[in-house]
Enzyme design. Structure first.
Site, PDB file in Angstrom:
ATOM      1  N   HIS A  43       0.808  -1.220   0.000  1.00 42.50           N
ATOM      2  CA  HIS A  43       0.000   0.000   0.000  1.00 42.50           C
ATOM      3  C   HIS A  43       0.844   1.275   0.000  1.00 42.50           C
ATOM      4  O   HIS A  43       0.356   2.332  -0.361  1.00 42.50           O
ATOM      5  CB  HIS A  43      -1.033   0.003   1.141  1.00 42.50           C
ATOM      6  CG  HIS A  43      -0.498   0.296   2.502  1.00 42.50           C
ATOM      7  ND1 HIS A  43      -0.186  -0.705   3.405  1.00 42.50           N
ATOM      8  CD2 HIS A  43      -0.233   1.470   3.121  1.00 42.50           C
ATOM      9  CE1 HIS A  43       0.237  -0.141   4.530  1.00 42.50           C
ATOM     10  NE2 HIS A  43       0.223   1.175   4.372  1.00 42.50           N
ATOM     11  N   ASP A  73       0.047  -7.542   1.447  1.00 38.65           N
ATOM     12  CA  ASP A  73       0.468  -6.146   1.595  1.00 38.65           C
ATOM     13  C   ASP A  73       1.997  -6.024   1.632  1.00 38.65           C
ATOM     14  O   ASP A  73       2.543  -5.266   2.413  1.00 38.65           O
ATOM     15  CB  ASP A  73      -0.164  -5.496   2.842  1.00 38.65           C
ATOM     16  CG  ASP A  73      -0.032  -3.976   2.810  1.00 38.65           C
ATOM     17  OD1 ASP A  73       0.107  -3.406   1.708  1.00 38.65           O
ATOM     18  OD2 ASP A  73      -0.039  -3.356   3.890  1.00 38.65           O
ATOM     19  N   SER A 152       4.263   2.502   8.114  1.00 37.37           N
ATOM     20  CA  SER A 152       3.984   1.368   7.235  1.00 37.37           C
ATOM     21  C   SER A 152       5.224   0.977   6.463  1.00 37.37           C
ATOM     22  O   SER A 152       5.910   1.825   5.898  1.00 37.37           O
ATOM     23  CB  SER A 152       2.879   1.718   6.240  1.00 37.37           C
ATOM     24  OG  SER A 152       1.647   1.816   6.885  1.00 37.37           O
TER      25      SER A 152
END
Length: 185
Positions: A43, A73, A152
């Protein structure tokens, strides 16, 4: 492990001016090989026309995507050039993790960093469903160290500095670090 953590920026074409690139996302990545190969979240780089990484010494390089696993992911990117003294993260194992084990989150929250936050493993084999309902991840490490947007793709490490997982999501009613963090083992 801080030297193995990089700031990742993704860019798309600016819809108002096709000759300019517009930042579309920021996150973190972890160098996992001597040649500069970086593991991050899908992402963070999804839809990007261009990727830029910034290393511990402040040097920057464009990067290319060399592999993706959107269902997990995860993405693997490779910078076009790397610093001479780049050291990859030491890969650890999450197999022996227990709730209560101390962990450290390393990343670039809000693009600031590298930044380090300590906490403990608060759960194992967790599931996370994105707020929009489009993605569901399972088998995750749940941790209580502060993580924010920009963490992230960053590192979840043990107290010896061994990479245990890649930070992927935050569950928070407020949208900030007052919540639960999740990492992909």
């Amino acid at each position: 492990v801080q030297g193995a953590v990089v700031h990742v920026q993704s860019y798309v074409t600016d819809p108002k001016n096709k000759d300019l690139d517009k930042e579309s996302g920021v996150g973190t990545g972890v160098v996992i090989k001597d040649d500069g190969t970086i593991l991050t979240n899908f992402h963070v780089i999804a839809g990007a026309k261009k990727l830029k990484v910034t290393f511990f010494d402040g040097s920057e390089a464009e990067a290319i995507v060399i592999g993706v696993q959107p269902e997990k992911d995860l993405a693997v990117i490779k910078p076009q050039k790397i610093p001479d003294d780049l050291e990859p993260a030491v890969l650890g194992s999450s197999q022996q993790l227990l709730p209560g084990d101390q962990v450290v989150v390393v990343g670039f929250p809000f693009g600031i960093g590298p930044s380090v936050s300590a906490g403990v493993v608060s759960g194992l084999n967790r599931q996370f469903k994105s707020p929009d309902g489009n993605q569901s991840l399972s088998g995750l490490i749940q941790f209580d160290a502060a993580a924010n947007p920009g963490n992230s793709g960053g590192a979840l490490v043990d107290v010896q500095g061994n990479l245990l997982g890649i930070n992927t999501a935050i569950y928070s009613k407020s949208g900030g670090s007052m919540g639960i963090g999740f990492a992909i083992p």
